[in-house]
Design a protein around this motif. Sequence first.
Motif, PDB file in Angstrom:
ATOM      1  N   ASP A   1      46.925  47.139  34.653  1.00 49.75           N
ATOM      2  CA  ASP A   1      46.020  46.573  33.681  1.00 49.75           C
ATOM      3  C   ASP A   1      46.214  47.251  32.297  1.00 49.75           C
ATOM      4  O   ASP A   1      46.084  46.374  31.240  1.00 49.75           O
ATOM      5  CB  ASP A   1      44.513  46.900  34.143  1.00 49.75           C
ATOM      6  CG  ASP A   1      44.156  46.135  35.513  1.00 49.75           C
ATOM      7  OD1 ASP A   1      45.016  44.890  35.674  1.00 49.75           O
ATOM      8  OD2 ASP A   1      43.561  46.582  36.360  1.00 49.75           O
TER       9      ASP A   1
ATOM     10  N   TYR B   1      39.620  40.796  42.137  1.00 50.64           N
ATOM     11  CA  TYR B   1      40.215  40.144  41.284  1.00 50.64           C
ATOM     12  C   TYR B   1      40.789  38.740  42.053  1.00 50.64           C
ATOM     13  O   TYR B   1      41.200  39.035  43.167  1.00 50.64           O
ATOM     14  CB  TYR B   1      41.598  40.715  40.818  1.00 50.64           C
ATOM     15  CG  TYR B   1      41.406  41.924  39.767  1.00 50.64           C
ATOM     16  CD1 TYR B   1      40.353  42.185  39.223  1.00 50.64           C
ATOM     17  CD2 TYR B   1      42.784  42.779  39.514  1.00 50.64           C
ATOM     18  CE1 TYR B   1      40.186  43.491  38.332  1.00 50.64           C
ATOM     19  CE2 TYR B   1      42.416  43.786  38.687  1.00 50.64           C
ATOM     20  CZ  TYR B   1      41.165  44.161  38.216  1.00 50.64           C
ATOM     21  OH  TYR B   1      41.412  45.263  37.320  1.00 50.64           O
TER      22      TYR B   1
ATOM     23  N   ARG C   1      43.971  39.196  37.743  1.00 48.29           N
ATOM     24  CA  ARG C   1      44.855  39.826  36.589  1.00 48.29           C
ATOM     25  C   ARG C   1      45.755  38.726  36.034  1.00 48.29           C
ATOM     26  O   ARG C   1      46.362  38.285  37.118  1.00 48.29           O
ATOM     27  CB  ARG C   1      45.308  41.184  37.318  1.00 48.29           C
ATOM     28  CG  ARG C   1      46.389  41.737  36.755  1.00 48.29           C
ATOM     29  CD  ARG C   1      46.900  42.706  37.509  1.00 48.29           C
ATOM     30  NE  ARG C   1      46.271  44.060  37.722  1.00 48.29           N
ATOM     31  CZ  ARG C   1      46.518  45.095  38.628  1.00 48.29           C
ATOM     32  NH1 ARG C   1      47.539  45.031  39.421  1.00 48.29           N
ATOM     33  NH2 ARG C   1      45.844  45.981  38.498  1.00 48.29           N
TER      34      ARG C   1
END
Length: 342
Positions: free
Chosen positions: A87, A206, A272
């Motif tokens: 990330d 996510y 993501r």
Amino acid sequence: MKLLVTGGAGFIGSNFIRYFLRAHPDAHIVNLDKLTYAGNLDNLSEIESHPNYKFVRGDVADSNLINSILSQPIDAIVHFAAETHVDRSIADAQAFVRTNVLGTYTLLDVAKRKRVGRFLHISTDEVYGSLTADESANEQSHIQPNSPYAASKAASDMFARSFWQTYQFPVVITRCSNNYGPYQFPEKLIPLMITHALHDMKLPVYGDGLNERDWLFVEDHCRAIDRVLEAGRPGEVYNIGFGRPVKNLEVVRLLLRIMGKSEDLIEFVADRPGHDRRYALDTGKIRAELGWEPAVGLEQGLAETVEWYRNHPDWVERTRNGEYLTYCEKFYRNRDATLPQL
Ligand code: NAD
Ligand code: DAU
């Protein structure tokens, strides 16, 4: 055996140093770490006064420093140091290029000139990219990195490979799947979920939560590195993994069950960007050639990991409020800054 370990104040590096000094009481280790936000000397407090252990704060991209460290005889380098969080690489990959690519090149270059006997480059299954349900990557599979982090690791692998092909500098590359266990910085999935659940905070999953990772308990990874260090063939790549990819949602549910917490804590959040769907490794080579097998199953490893985080609230708190950074500064200031002699 005299080792230079880079990135030894991070998650896997600190587990490796503690493991290696236990398994090889005569070994000497110099730990070179820049102490970025991910480097935490708390992780090594139990061995900081060990007579065979020395810490040097510094950057793997600093060729003068590497040159001085390697002026003493070093048998092998185990190169963990890297920027590691996907990330963060999506937000800004500059540090990833500098440390993972330039840092690895610098270390290789000086180590080759100093004729270090073995260079173990710690890489990742992420370099193979996202795989479909019936695929698994072996050491010959295509390198298809998708995140800026994975691209920087793939680039460092290629430099490591080139040093063997061009100069016969004895590099060995390992590509491991996702690790979990004690001392992992709570930005990664498993420690983040555990520390949130301990405080009854929401667990951010996510996308649809169906992405798969092949989770390996960190001590199994340390044992594999030990085997590769001892008997891995120069110029070769060894995949390391448990061998059973599991969906993220399954991991999170298992954690909640172990912790006796409600699944209502799960919160699906935005995915993501470029999120790899599935990693899966063929680990037949290390098993057949070096006789390595993982010893800790997911359920047992998660239970041990939960127990560790439950029993180390101070470590977690200092990591969350940044106190460990101040401790690292103090530790370094109070130590003799001259280079260690083994
Ligand atoms: P981590 O982020 O916990 O630790 C990285 C360490 O490297 C930190 O101590 C940091 O201070 C240090 N470092 C960063 N930049 C540096 C620099 N320029 N010079 C010196 N030190 C520097 O990482 P980790 O999870 O322990 O991963 C270690 C290695 O294993 C990495 O190379 C990573 O790519 C690889 N790997 C990790 C996993 C995983 O699941 N965590 C899986 C496979 C491979
Ligand atoms: O595969 C090996 C790699 O594993 C290492 O090379 C990397 O250094 C390491 O960070 C790890 O990368 P991942 O991206 O797979 O790990 P992370 O823990 O960040 O995420 C694991 C999975 O969980 C992934 O599918 C994203 C998801 N996730 C992650 C976080 C942090 C969530 O659903 N929620 C989260 O909050």
